[in-house]
Design a protein around this motif. Structure first.
Motif, PDB file in Angstrom:
ATOM      1  N   ARG A 185       0.821  -1.216   0.000  1.00 41.32           N
ATOM      2  CA  ARG A 185       0.000   0.000   0.000  1.00 41.32           C
ATOM      3  C   ARG A 185       0.854   1.264   0.000  1.00 41.32           C
ATOM      4  N   SER A 186       1.800   1.364   0.923  1.00 45.53           N
ATOM      5  CA  SER A 186       2.575   2.593   1.059  1.00 45.53           C
ATOM      6  C   SER A 186       3.410   2.869  -0.187  1.00 45.53           C
ATOM      7  N   VAL A 187       3.983   1.825  -0.776  1.00 40.01           N
ATOM      8  CA  VAL A 187       4.806   2.018  -1.978  1.00 40.01           C
ATOM      9  C   VAL A 187       3.946   2.461  -3.151  1.00 40.01           C
ATOM     10  N   MET A 188       2.753   1.899  -3.257  1.00 42.65           N
ATOM     11  CA  MET A 188       1.877   2.284  -4.356  1.00 42.65           C
ATOM     12  C   MET A 188       1.390   3.724  -4.209  1.00 42.65           C
ATOM     13  N   PHE A 189       1.158   4.172  -2.983  1.00 46.29           N
ATOM     14  CA  PHE A 189       0.804   5.571  -2.782  1.00 46.29           C
ATOM     15  C   PHE A 189       1.998   6.475  -3.073  1.00 46.29           C
ATOM     16  N   ASP A 190       3.204   6.018  -2.753  1.00 40.59           N
ATOM     17  CA  ASP A 190       4.398   6.776  -3.112  1.00 40.59           C
ATOM     18  C   ASP A 190       4.509   6.922  -4.621  1.00 40.59           C
ATOM     19  N   LEU A 191       4.189   5.852  -5.343  1.00 36.97           N
ATOM     20  CA  LEU A 191       4.215   5.892  -6.804  1.00 36.97           C
ATOM     21  C   LEU A 191       3.225   6.922  -7.322  1.00 36.97           C
ATOM     22  N   ALA A 192       2.000   6.891  -6.787  1.00 40.25           N
ATOM     23  CA  ALA A 192       0.967   7.826  -7.238  1.00 40.25           C
ATOM     24  C   ALA A 192       1.367   9.267  -6.943  1.00 40.25           C
ATOM     25  N   GLU A 193       2.173   9.455  -5.908  1.00 44.46           N
ATOM     26  CA  GLU A 193       2.613  10.806  -5.553  1.00 44.46           C
ATOM     27  C   GLU A 193       3.764  11.271  -6.432  1.00 44.46           C
ATOM     28  N   LYS A 194       4.681  10.369  -6.780  1.00 44.47           N
ATOM     29  CA  LYS A 194       5.878  10.754  -7.550  1.00 44.47           C
ATOM     30  C   LYS A 194       5.586  10.877  -9.043  1.00 44.47           C
ATOM     31  N   LEU A 195       4.715  10.026  -9.573  1.00 45.27           N
ATOM     32  CA  LEU A 195       4.373  10.104 -10.989  1.00 45.27           C
ATOM     33  C   LEU A 195       3.189  11.048 -11.177  1.00 45.27           C
ATOM     34  N   GLU A 196       3.242  11.803 -12.233  1.00 48.64           N
ATOM     35  CA  GLU A 196       2.147  12.721 -12.545  1.00 48.64           C
ATOM     36  C   GLU A 196       1.245  12.071 -13.596  1.00 48.64           C
ATOM     37  N   PHE A 197       0.003  11.821 -13.215  1.00 48.99           N
ATOM     38  CA  PHE A 197      -0.949  11.183 -14.120  1.00 48.99           C
ATOM     39  C   PHE A 197      -1.837  12.236 -14.764  1.00 48.99           C
ATOM     40  N   THR A 198      -2.270  11.939 -15.964  1.00 53.31           N
ATOM     41  CA  THR A 198      -3.216  12.799 -16.652  1.00 53.31           C
ATOM     42  C   THR A 198      -4.149  11.933 -17.473  1.00 53.31           C
ATOM     43  N   THR A 199      -5.370  12.412 -17.677  1.00 53.76           N
ATOM     44  CA  THR A 199      -6.331  11.647 -18.456  1.00 53.76           C
ATOM     45  C   THR A 199      -6.230  12.018 -19.926  1.00 53.76           C
ATOM     46  N   THR A 200      -6.417  11.049 -20.788  1.00 51.78           N
ATOM     47  CA  THR A 200      -6.336  11.299 -22.235  1.00 51.78           C
ATOM     48  C   THR A 200      -7.700  11.606 -22.836  1.00 51.78           C
ATOM     49  N   SER A 201      -8.717  11.667 -21.998  1.00 58.66           N
ATOM     50  CA  SER A 201     -10.065  11.992 -22.468  1.00 58.66           C
ATOM     51  C   SER A 201     -10.703  12.922 -21.445  1.00 58.66           C
TER      52      SER A 201
END
Length: 484
Positions: A280-296
């Motif tokens: 859990r903690s590593v996956m939240f770290d990933l979501a924080e470090k990577l910037e996501f954007t929607t393509t639609s």
């Protein structure tokens, strides 16, 4: 001449990359060839590191690598305006060389090649992180389904045990069983006791009953007590049968029945957090470090991810279902099973925290895989919509293109009309579908399963070598030199 022009173009590109870098960033690139890590190799080798697999130890190492790469500078600014294939070529040239070879390059070209390699490394590490995340979630889903299958097998044994247990209870309660025999015997003994008391009416006082002649009062009372004991023994046979099956409470019959009810159907979603919990903690770290954007325009998954991240520190069983705007977070993107798992009818306005997090991470991985969510600064998971040509650049070309690919005649070519083009494609599709339907009865290769409706093709049998192929083979043999 071509070589000269190529050299001039590459020199101009290298100068452009060099000039867009600050002096500190240029110095940082040169230090990569000089400074060594603890293993004795130069930091230049760190640019070449790649992921070794979706293990969590590599995942954490990539986080550290990403932070180090980002500290080198904003490489996207350095290569701004340079064609992606050219960046790849320059990065490939740097990657194929070692530190000593790059030191022999001219200063501007050396820095430009290192900058391109650093840019590709930043893209690659984000690709690796996203790929690892998707693979990790897929692996956890697989394990959750395997756990469900194990529960199903255990349930099968529990159900068979429950059926056998219930059959035993029925035998005890059925006609001819211990309970019915005890009840009949108790009733007869009770009737004898009442008869021994000379059938007193219900209103007879105790003193009158005690003066009954013949001294039959006490034996009658004794018979009545025996009858009650027999009756209790009959009912006790049922109780003892249940007790022999582990009893009512604890790990007994009720708990087994609850297990069967809880895991009825293909409901692996409720088991997923148990698999994802350690990560859990590593996956939240990933979501924080990577910037996501929607393509639609559909940003529901990223909105749910943001809500989960706002409640990351929560440790309770439930979290609020209201977002920052005071409205309920939209989870309509999820399947019915997920919504059933996340929502609790007894807690309106609340989400089951652990299941909500598992749902969000699952759908984030799925949308990354399908391209509905992109990673900023990535290559494999980049926003595909940004790679499309601008309509202003091509609006004069579709008409000629349709003629070139045979979708319309040259005399019909005019201004492109999207509605007409769509209608033309739909007409062609309907015509092709009608032709396929009409030819199906005579087709020997196409088979449609009457139960599932799934079409399939039979293996194609070759009709032999065509005459043109034979002629080609003869010509080739005729022109080949004699190997003898």
């Amino acid at each position: 001449m071509a070589s000269t022009i190529r050299t001039e173009v590459n020199t101009a590109i290298c100068c452009g990359i060099h000039d867009r870098m600050s002096l500190a960033e240029q110095a940082g690139m040169l230090r990569l060839l000089e400074e060594c890590d603890s293993d004795g190799t130069t930091q230049f080798n760190r640019l070449k590191q790649t992921a070794q697999g979706p293990s969590w130890s590599h995942f954490k190492r990539l986080f550290t690598h990403l932070e180090w790469l980002d500290e080198l500078g904003d490489t996207a600014v350095w290569v701004d305006g340079v064609a992606a294939p050219k960046v790849t070529d320059f990065a490939g040239e740097a990657d194929a060389a070692d530190a000593s070879e790059l030191r022999d390059y001219a200063g501007i070209k050396r820095i430009a090649l290192l900058a391109c390699l650093a840019h590709k490394a930043r893209l690659r590490v984000r690709d690796d992180l996203a790929t690892m995340f998707c693979k990790r979630v897929a692996m956890k889903i697989k394990k959750a389904k395997e756990e469900l299958e194990e529960i199903r097998l255990a349930e099968r044994e529990i159900v068979e045990s429950l059926i056998g247990n219930y059959r035993t209870v029925l035998k005890n309660l059925d006609d001819g069983g211990p309970a019915q025999e005890a009840l009949a015997k108790a009733a007869a003994m009770t009737a004898e006791a009442v008869k021994a008391l000379d059938e007193p009416d219900e209103a007879a006082p105790v003193e009158e009953v005690a003066r009954r002649p013949g001294g039959e009062v006490f034996p009658a009372v004794l018979a009545l007590a025996k009858a009650q004991l027999v009756q209790a023994g009959g009912l006790g046979a049922v109780t003892r049968a249940v007790e022999s099956f582990c009893g009512f409470a604890g790990a007994g019959q009720y708990e087994q029945i609850e297990k069967v009810s809880a895991h009825h159907g293909n409901f692996w979603e409720v088991l997923l957090y148990g698999q994802l919990g350690p990560d859990r903690s590593v996956m939240f770290d990933l979501a924080e470090k990577l910037e996501f954007t929607t393509t639609s325009e559909d940003g529901r998954v990223l909105a749910a991810l943001a809500h989960a991240m706002r409640n990351e520190s929560a440790r309770g069983e439930y979290i609020t279902a209201l977002g920052e705007d005071g409205k309920t977070v939209d989870i309509s993107f999820a399947t019915q099973n997920w919504r059933k798992a996340v929502l609790d009818k007894t807690r309106p306005g609340r989400f089951v925290r652990k299941r909500f997090e598992a749902m969000v991470l699952t759908h984030l991985a799925e949308e990354l895989r399908t391209g509905d969510v992109a990673v900023v600064g990535s290559e494999e998971y980049a926003d595909w919509s940004e790679q499309l040509l601008a309509w202003e650049d091509i609006q004069e070309k579709p008409a000629d293109y349709l003629v070139e690919v045979g979708l319309c005649e040259e005399v019909e070519a005019g201004a492109f009309d999207a509605a007409s083009f769509r209608q033309q494609l739909e007409d062609k599709l309907r015509g092709a579908a009608a032709a396929a339907d009409a030819g199906y009865p005579d087709s020997e290769g196409l088979v449609i399963d009457p139960e599932t409706g799934i079409p399939s093709l039979k293996p194609h049998r070759s009709e032999g070598q065509r005459p043109s192929a034979k002629r080609l083979e003869q010509e080739v043999k005729a022109r080949m030199p004699d190997a003898r």
